[in-house]
Design an enzyme around this catalytic site. Sequence first.
Site, PDB file in Angstrom:
ATOM      1  N   SER A 147      44.410  41.221  42.071  1.00 17.65           N
ATOM      2  CA  SER A 147      43.393  40.497  42.839  1.00 17.65           C
ATOM      3  C   SER A 147      43.806  40.499  44.301  1.00 17.65           C
ATOM      4  O   SER A 147      45.001  40.560  44.628  1.00 17.65           O
ATOM      5  CB  SER A 147      43.310  39.056  42.335  1.00 17.65           C
ATOM      6  N   TYR A 160      47.879  31.313  39.770  1.00 16.68           N
ATOM      7  CA  TYR A 160      47.083  32.499  39.402  1.00 16.68           C
ATOM      8  C   TYR A 160      47.390  33.619  40.409  1.00 16.68           C
ATOM      9  O   TYR A 160      47.679  34.759  40.025  1.00 16.68           O
ATOM     10  CB  TYR A 160      45.595  32.148  39.415  1.00 16.68           C
TER      11      TYR A 160
HETATM   12  P1  NAP Z   1      34.899  37.408  33.333  1.00 16.91           P
HETATM   13  O1  NAP Z   1      33.600  37.989  33.750  1.00 16.91           O
HETATM   14  O2  NAP Z   1      34.995  35.939  33.165  1.00 16.91           O
HETATM   15  O3  NAP Z   1      35.321  38.137  31.964  1.00 16.91           O
HETATM   16  C1  NAP Z   1      36.505  37.820  31.340  1.00 16.91           C
HETATM   17  C2  NAP Z   1      36.652  38.634  30.069  1.00 16.91           C
HETATM   18  O4  NAP Z   1      37.959  38.410  29.579  1.00 16.91           O
HETATM   19  C3  NAP Z   1      35.706  38.261  28.956  1.00 16.91           C
HETATM   20  O5  NAP Z   1      35.324  39.448  28.284  1.00 16.91           O
HETATM   21  C4  NAP Z   1      36.554  37.355  28.046  1.00 16.91           C
HETATM   22  O6  NAP Z   1      36.014  37.406  26.734  1.00 16.91           O
HETATM   23  C5  NAP Z   1      37.904  38.029  28.199  1.00 16.91           C
HETATM   24  N1  NAP Z   1      39.115  37.216  28.028  1.00 16.91           N
HETATM   25  C6  NAP Z   1      39.411  36.038  28.596  1.00 16.91           C
HETATM   26  N2  NAP Z   1      40.654  35.639  28.232  1.00 16.91           N
HETATM   27  C7  NAP Z   1      41.167  36.609  27.427  1.00 16.91           C
HETATM   28  C8  NAP Z   1      42.385  36.787  26.741  1.00 16.91           C
HETATM   29  N3  NAP Z   1      43.358  35.864  26.791  1.00 16.91           N
HETATM   30  N4  NAP Z   1      42.573  37.912  26.004  1.00 16.91           N
HETATM   31  C9  NAP Z   1      41.593  38.835  25.933  1.00 16.91           C
HETATM   32  N5  NAP Z   1      40.409  38.723  26.556  1.00 16.91           N
HETATM   33  C10 NAP Z   1      40.194  37.617  27.288  1.00 16.91           C
HETATM   34  O7  NAP Z   1      36.091  37.797  34.328  1.00 16.91           O
HETATM   35  P2  NAP Z   1      36.179  38.910  35.481  1.00 16.91           P
HETATM   36  O8  NAP Z   1      35.776  38.305  36.752  1.00 16.91           O
HETATM   37  O9  NAP Z   1      35.532  40.156  35.023  1.00 16.91           O
HETATM   38  O10 NAP Z   1      37.764  39.108  35.560  1.00 16.91           O
HETATM   39  C11 NAP Z   1      38.404  40.244  35.035  1.00 16.91           C
HETATM   40  C12 NAP Z   1      39.699  40.496  35.790  1.00 16.91           C
HETATM   41  O11 NAP Z   1      39.401  40.683  37.183  1.00 16.91           O
HETATM   42  C13 NAP Z   1      40.728  39.375  35.722  1.00 16.91           C
HETATM   43  O12 NAP Z   1      42.017  39.943  35.647  1.00 16.91           O
HETATM   44  C14 NAP Z   1      40.576  38.672  37.060  1.00 16.91           C
HETATM   45  O13 NAP Z   1      41.751  38.033  37.457  1.00 16.91           O
HETATM   46  C15 NAP Z   1      40.261  39.866  37.940  1.00 16.91           C
HETATM   47  N6  NAP Z   1      39.631  39.515  39.217  1.00 16.91           N
HETATM   48  C16 NAP Z   1      38.361  39.012  39.229  1.00 16.91           C
HETATM   49  C17 NAP Z   1      37.775  38.717  40.463  1.00 16.91           C
HETATM   50  C18 NAP Z   1      36.366  38.166  40.565  1.00 16.91           C
HETATM   51  O14 NAP Z   1      35.980  37.743  41.661  1.00 16.91           O
HETATM   52  N7  NAP Z   1      35.589  38.166  39.496  1.00 16.91           N
HETATM   53  C19 NAP Z   1      38.488  38.923  41.646  1.00 16.91           C
HETATM   54  C20 NAP Z   1      39.774  39.445  41.567  1.00 16.91           C
HETATM   55  C21 NAP Z   1      40.332  39.747  40.349  1.00 16.91           C
HETATM   56  P3  NAP Z   1      36.354  36.265  25.613  1.00 16.91           P
HETATM   57  O15 NAP Z   1      35.898  34.966  26.162  1.00 16.91           O
HETATM   58  O16 NAP Z   1      35.594  36.718  24.380  1.00 16.91           O
HETATM   59  O17 NAP Z   1      37.819  36.355  25.414  1.00 16.91           O
END
Ligand code: NAP
Length: 255
Positions: A147, A160
Site C-alpha cells: 500500500s 496496518y
Molecule cells: P476488499 O474489497 O475489502 O476485499 C477484500 C477481500 O479479501 C475479500 O474478497 C474478502 O473476502 C477477502 N479477505 C478478507 N480477509 C481475508 C483473509 N484473512 N483471508 C482470505 N481472504 C480474506 O479489499 P481491497 O481494497 O480489494 O484490498 C485488497 C488489498 O489491497 C489489501 O491487501 C489491501 O491492504 C490493499 N490495498 C487496498 C487499498 C484500497 O484503497 N482499497 C489501498 C492500498 C492497498 P471474505 O470476506 O470472503 O474473506
Amino acid sequence: MEKMLARRFEGKVAIVTASTQGIGLGIAERLALEGASVVISSRKQKNVDEAVEKLRAKGIQQVMGLVCHVSDAEQRKNLINKTIEKYGKIDVVVSNAAVNPANIPLLQTQESILDKLWETNVKAAILLLKDAGPHLQKGSSVIFISSLGGYQPQPSMAMYGVTKTALLGLTKALAAEMAPDVRVNCVAPGFVPTRFAAYITANEAAKKSFEKMTLLNRLGTTEEVAAATAFLASDDASYITGETLIVAGGTPSRL
Ligand code: NAP
C-alpha cells in the site's frame, strides 16, 4: 468498444488470495482475461461461489474457487494442493490478503490486534509461499500487494501501514532468496474505492481530500491496480525483481 488485451498468461496457472471482491477479484479477472487459469479464494464460501459465478458470467471458464482464510494453515495447504491436483503447476502467486481491524494509534492497540495484523498481512504471505515454493515453475512470479501507506503509515491505521512497510522488505528479501528462477515484486496501490476503503468513499469530504492528494485528481480503480500487477507478473517484466510499483495517481510517496 471492448479493450483488446494481450494473452500473456496463456497456459499459466495463477493463485490470487483474497480475491472474491475488490482488488483481488480485479487481478484474478485480468489474469484470466489474458489466458491464465485462475484460483480465487477468500474466507467465505458464499463469496467464493458468487465470485466464481461473476467471472463465469464474463466468459471466464478456467476458474476454480476455494475457501482459504490466509491465516489458516490447513486452508493454505488445501489451496496449494487443490491447485496442483487440478492444474499440475503454479506460475503466478498474488498475495493480496490484508486486514485492518482497528483504526487506533499504535501505542493504544491491543497486543491481540497487533498479532492479528502481523499474522494476516505478513506472516501468512510468507507461509503461503513456503507451501507454494516447491511447485513454482522456473520463470514464475510472485506479487505482494502492499500500500502507499507502507511508505508513510497513516496515524489512524499505523500498524496496518507498518505491515505494508514490511512487505516492501519482504519483496527484497524473497527476491534474493527465490532468484534466479522466481521473480518477486510488489504493487503499492493508493486509494481505490472498495469495501476496504469504504470509510473514505462514504464521506464526500474525505473522498475529495484524498482525490486532491493525487496528481491525477481522482481515486484509482481495481482495473488499474490489476493492470500493474499483470505487467509485473508477466514476461514483459522479465528483468524486474525485488521492485515495488506504486499505483497511486502520483500521490507523493518516494523518489
Ligand atoms: P476488499 O474489497 O475489502 O476485499 C477484500 C477481500 O479479501 C475479500 O474478497 C474478502 O473476502 C477477502 N479477505 C478478507 N480477509 C481475508 C483473509 N484473512 N483471508 C482470505 N481472504 C480474506 O479489499 P481491497 O481494497 O480489494 O484490498 C485488497 C488489498 O489491497 C489489501 O491487501 C489491501 O491492504 C490493499 N490495498 C487496498 C487499498 C484500497 O484503497 N482499497 C489501498 C492500498 C492497498 P471474505 O470476506 O470472503 O474473506
